[in-house]
Motif scaffolding. Structure first.
Motif, PDB file in Angstrom:
ATOM      1  N   PRO A 168      -6.532   9.093 -11.769  1.00  0.00           N
ATOM      2  CA  PRO A 168      -7.812   9.113 -12.697  1.00  0.00           C
ATOM      3  C   PRO A 168      -7.604   8.570 -13.959  1.00  0.00           C
ATOM      4  O   PRO A 168      -6.493   8.541 -14.870  1.00  0.00           O
ATOM      5  CB  PRO A 168      -7.828  10.896 -13.050  1.00  0.00           C
ATOM      6  N   GLU A 169      -8.651   7.920 -14.582  1.00  0.00           N
ATOM      7  CA  GLU A 169      -8.476   7.035 -15.521  1.00  0.00           C
ATOM      8  C   GLU A 169      -8.080   7.696 -17.182  1.00  0.00           C
ATOM      9  O   GLU A 169      -7.337   7.401 -17.947  1.00  0.00           O
ATOM     10  CB  GLU A 169      -9.698   6.419 -16.002  1.00  0.00           C
ATOM     11  N   ASP A 188       0.927   2.863  -3.522  1.00  0.00           N
ATOM     12  CA  ASP A 188      -0.506   2.805  -4.252  1.00  0.00           C
ATOM     13  C   ASP A 188      -0.606   4.730  -4.242  1.00  0.00           C
ATOM     14  O   ASP A 188      -0.191   5.266  -3.405  1.00  0.00           O
ATOM     15  CB  ASP A 188      -1.459   2.422  -3.528  1.00  0.00           C
ATOM     16  N   PHE A 189      -1.419   4.767  -5.424  1.00  0.00           N
ATOM     17  CA  PHE A 189      -1.723   6.480  -5.499  1.00  0.00           C
ATOM     18  C   PHE A 189      -3.188   6.315  -6.226  1.00  0.00           C
ATOM     19  O   PHE A 189      -3.328   5.341  -7.001  1.00  0.00           O
ATOM     20  CB  PHE A 189      -0.554   7.111  -6.151  1.00  0.00           C
ATOM     21  N   GLU A 190      -3.908   7.409  -6.240  1.00  0.00           N
ATOM     22  CA  GLU A 190      -5.176   7.475  -7.108  1.00  0.00           C
ATOM     23  C   GLU A 190      -4.833   8.313  -8.378  1.00  0.00           C
ATOM     24  O   GLU A 190      -3.991   9.102  -8.465  1.00  0.00           O
ATOM     25  CB  GLU A 190      -6.227   8.555  -6.383  1.00  0.00           C
ATOM     26  N   HIS A 209       2.413  12.425  -7.113  1.00  0.00           N
ATOM     27  CA  HIS A 209       1.204  13.115  -6.667  1.00  0.00           C
ATOM     28  C   HIS A 209       1.237  14.694  -7.492  1.00  0.00           C
ATOM     29  O   HIS A 209      -0.070  14.901  -8.043  1.00  0.00           O
ATOM     30  CB  HIS A 209       1.076  13.369  -5.273  1.00  0.00           C
ATOM     31  N   LYS A 235       0.775  -1.359  -0.052  1.00  0.00           N
ATOM     32  CA  LYS A 235       0.123   0.032  -0.001  1.00  0.00           C
ATOM     33  C   LYS A 235       0.839   1.244   0.021  1.00  0.00           C
ATOM     34  O   LYS A 235       0.200   2.393  -0.265  1.00  0.00           O
ATOM     35  CB  LYS A 235      -0.939  -0.046   1.258  1.00  0.00           C
TER      36      LYS A 235
END
Length: 341
Positions: free
Chosen positions: A11-12, A7-9, A322, A4
């Motif tokens: 956007p598609e 992990d990072f967000e 980020h 984890k």
């Protein structure tokens, strides 16, 4: 170490689906490990950050049009075959879909019989060993029948298959492109050499394992895939000379990095060598072979983002990722690049 942490967000819409018309027009994030600074440039600006005496190391592997669509000779059932690597002669390890339709002895025809594959062994997870039969030269037959094995996150069709090759691709054998090299043009490489920067070549045939996600919570338990590499005596001598003269060795891509680290860890210096490497690089390991890295932006929780973090620290790289999301950089194979020094 917990997966984890990597992990990072994402956007598609930031996943690049097609390459830019001009290879050098992609954006370039420049990350300074010592100063902990991040700059936003374009790839054509890379000449500002490399200097006479440095050496860029390029992976000259060439992607095979390794995806084939055929039919079973007995029933006509449709089968997709993806070449992984050649084991000996006309024998290959492949992935097939749907796997349950392909038993030992099954014969699959491609292009109305121009190429026929017979299954000789069943392996795990859709894997098969097959033996091909054909008239003429295998690579020429493959060029006429095969399609480029684009990564699973690319949904668009590629109108020009050469855009999934580096301009210096030479050694046939990859199932995927060394995508950090896609940003270079012949003109840019000439400009780089004219400025006094050396260019060295090695080969690592990229396997589809490069896209395989880490499925364990503890990173140390991940089973790394193996890939074939080759470094010539000329390249080894060149890299040792650059290092002895105080120049920086800047690796283009994680594939070149894995190859160089394998050799230095095995021999303590750069040597001519070939074989299979399953080296897995992640923090707190330190990289010994390189002084700089050009790379694309990688998948969350991937072994590639771990390798980059071993070079530049996890905290710095995750901050850079980020920032890349905030600045809407394009991600993955056809996306933008990072230069880490």
């Amino acid at each position: 170490m917990d997966i984890k942490q990597y992990d990072f967000e994402l956007p598609e819409e930031l996943i690049a689906q097609v390459p830019l018309k001009d290879r050098t027009s992609s954006r370039l994030m420049v990350c300074d490990r010592e100063k902990q600074t991040i700059e936003h440039q374009h790839f054509s600006d890379i000449t500002k950050y490399i200097q006479p005496g440095d050496c860029l190391v390029l992976n000259d592997t060439r992607v095979l049009p390794a995806r084939l669509y055929g039919a079973k000779e007995d029933t006509g059932g449709k089968v997709e075959v993806l070449l992984l690597h050649q084991t000996e002669g006309d024998d290959w390890e492949v992935l097939v879909k749907p796997a349950k339709k392909v038993k030992e002895g099954t014969r699959i025809s491609f292009g109305d019989g121009q190429l026929v594959a017979e299954c000789t062994e069943i392996q795990e997870h859709g894997g098969r060993k097959v033996r091909f039969s054909y008239e003429g030269i295998f690579l020429e037959v493959l060029e006429s029948l095969g399609e480029m094995p684009l990564p699973p996150y690319v949904k668009e069709q590629l109108s020009d298959r050469e855009r999934y090759q580096t301009v210096y691709a030479k050694e046939e054998g990859s199932a995927a492109a060394p995508t950090a090299g896609l940003h270079f043009t012949n003109e840019l490489l000439r400009d780089i050499q004219d400025s006094g920067v050396e260019i060295a070549y090695l080969t690592l045939h990229v396997g589809l394992g490069t896209f395989r996600p880490v499925s364990v919570d503890n990173v140390e338990e991940h089973d790394m895939h193996a890939e074939f590499y080759q470094v010539s005596q000329e390249t080894a001598d060149q890299l040792n000379r650059v290092r002895q003269s105080g120049g920086r060795i800047i690796s283009v891509g994680t594939t070149s990095t894995r190859t160089l680290e394998t050799i230095v860890r095995d021999h303590g210096t750069f040597k001519a060598a070939s074989g299979w490497t399953d080296i897995f690089i992640y923090p707190p390991q330190k990289l010994r072979a390189i002084d700089g890295l050009i790379t694309n932006f990688h998948l969350p929780k991937s072994t590639l983002i771990m390798l980059v973090s071993a070079f530049a620290s996890r905290d710095f790289i995750m901050e850079a990722y980020h920032r890349a999301v905030e600045e809407e950089y394009r991600f993955f194979s056809f996306g933008d690049a990072m230069l880490i020094l």
